[in-house]
Enzyme design. Structure first.
Site, mmCIF file in Angstrom:
data_model
loop_
_atom_site.group_PDB
_atom_site.id
_atom_site.type_symbol
_atom_site.label_atom_id
_atom_site.label_comp_id
_atom_site.label_asym_id
_atom_site.label_seq_id
_atom_site.Cartn_x
_atom_site.Cartn_y
_atom_site.Cartn_z
ATOM 1 N N ALA A 46 0.831 -1.214 0.000
ATOM 2 C CA ALA A 46 0.000 0.000 0.000
ATOM 3 C C ALA A 46 0.863 1.260 0.000
ATOM 4 O O ALA A 46 1.869 1.323 -0.709
ATOM 5 C CB ALA A 46 -0.981 -0.048 1.173
ATOM 6 N N CYS A 47 0.500 2.241 0.803
ATOM 7 C CA CYS A 47 1.197 3.549 0.745
ATOM 8 C C CYS A 47 2.655 3.451 1.176
ATOM 9 O O CYS A 47 3.429 4.379 0.937
ATOM 10 C CB CYS A 47 0.480 4.569 1.607
ATOM 11 S SG CYS A 47 -1.143 4.980 0.972
#
Ligand code: COA
Length: 373
Positions: free
Chosen positions: A152-153
């Site tokens: 993800a981020c």
């Protein structure tokens, strides 16, 4: 590991910014027109309108770049309209990756023969396989190998640590790209989240710390990663959807097959987690927090970044110390901290120390301590 002995070097970075920008006002005009229609058709389940003022105050976001704008702003669609490409054409994610990679390769004066591995580190992959990284590797004419990774981020920070590891197994240089088409996973009919994301691609070339780093290059002194399971940021779309008869229902504006988050909880839980991680990471490398010259933080929320920087530095950070790109780019997931680094790494003296940090769904977080050349 002490701060004196670099483990690798950031040789260059690259950036691809899509051609279209959507302002908060444009986005809210479409959302509110849709809400008006929804409320007329569903008086028993009314929805609240959105506002540009709230968006900027709550997040710091003023606009976002996107690959395609008209589909997002069309109230009958409210998602990007991207073309289908044939198997013999470069896929959309790979094209972004190639453009950012070429920028990074040019800046470091490196050709395909100088790179041995390609990582595609991002929050979403365009397909299941072949890996995006292999397609990008092929398009750039790079020998060796490539693979995809999704944290993800935090994917870029995890990608940098992975690249450092690959150097120790024989790769001479590693190209990491972060193509993020976040506009395809936002629910543009969700008031809490319709403004959050934008599209972009970043690239980083990581090599060994041999000799003195050139100005604009950064020695990597140490990396640290952390994950803690949380459902507060979640997207349930997946390859089992056809088998579980849960393929996205576009008639449901509250679908869980797109990005969904409990923003307040994320804010409260991730700020202390990341501040603690960076502070401990610095302390373990005998680097006082207040000696940091720059923090290139994940670009999700301005208030979050101000709090994290304050906790680490022990005082408010200036915009120069903690650069902001989310006002123009919004949250670009894994690419955000790398855009900040790419655009704002000048003005440091040789030996100045900074931290690149990405954080988000998982929860996941990464910290990369770098020293300016
Ligand atoms: N327009 C106008 N008002 C809105 C709104 C919108 N688009 N969305 C929410 N509101 C309202 C809410 O209804 C609420 O009203 P109330 O106080 O009357 O109940 C108020 O604004 C505050 O809502 P809340 O959701 O608590 O806002 P917030 O200050 O927490 O900000 C985020 C929301 C999402 C910007 C913020 O929580 C955030 O950025 N969190 C972290 C996100 C993040 O980093 N995610 C990582 C993803 S990788």
């Amino acid at each position: 590991m002490t701060a004196d002995a670099p483990i690798a070097r950031i040789l260059s970075t690259g950036l691809y910014t899509p051609p279209h920008s959507i302002s908060n006002e444009e986005l809210v005009t479409t959302y509110n027109a849709w809400v008006e229609r929804w409320n007329a058709e569903n008086p028993d389940r009314p929805k609240e309108p959105s506002s540009p003022g709230f968006i900027e105050k709550a997040s710091g976001i003023k606009a976002r770049y996107v690959l395609e704008k008209d589909g997002i702003l069309d109230i009958d669609r409210m998602r990007p309209k991207l073309p289908v490409r044939g198997n013999d054409e470069l896929s959309i994610m790979a094209e972004m990756g190639v453009l950012a990679a070429r920028d990074a390769m040019k800046r470091a004066d490196l050709g395909p023969d100088d790179i041995d591995a390609v990582l595609c580190a991002a929050s979403n992959m365009q397909r299941q396989y072949p890996a995006m990284a292999v397609e990008i590797q092929n398009a750039l004419d790079i020998d060796g190998y490539g693979f995809d990774m999704n944290v993800a981020c935090a994917s870029a920070a995890f990608g940098i640590q992975t690249a450092v590891g690959l150097l120790s197994t024989g790769a001479r240089r590693v190209l990491m790209v972060n193509p993020e088409i976040c506009s395809a996973h936002i629910n543009f009919r969700d008031r809490d989240g319709h403004f959050i994301f934008g599209d972009v691609c970043t690239a980083v070339i990581i090599g060994p710390a041999e000799g003195e780093p050139a100005p604009g290059q950064f020695d990597i002194l140490d990396t640290r990663l952390k994950t803690v399971m949380s459902n507060n940021i979640r997207n349930n779309m997946g390859f089992l959807d056809p088998a579980t008869d849960t393929v996205i229902d576009w008639d449901d504006p509250d679908t869980d097959k797109l990005f969904k988050q409990n923003g307040r909880s994320v804010f409260k839980e991730v700020v202390p987690m990341v501040a603690e991680m960076i502070s401990t990471h610095l302390a373990d490398n005998q680097i006082p927090g207040d000696s940091l010259k720059r923090m290139w933080l994940h670009q999700a929320n301005l208030n979050m970044n101000e709090l994290i920087a304050k906790k680490v530095l022990g005082r408010e950070a200036t915009r120069e110390e903690s650069p902001v790109v989310l006002d123009d780019y919004a949250n670009t997931s894994s690419a955000g901290s790398i855009i900040a680094f790419h655009k704002h790494h000048d003005g440091l003296a040789k030996g100045d120390i900074g931290v690149i940090s990405g954080f988000g769904a998982g929860y996941s977080a990464g910290s990369v301590i770098v020293r300016a050349g």
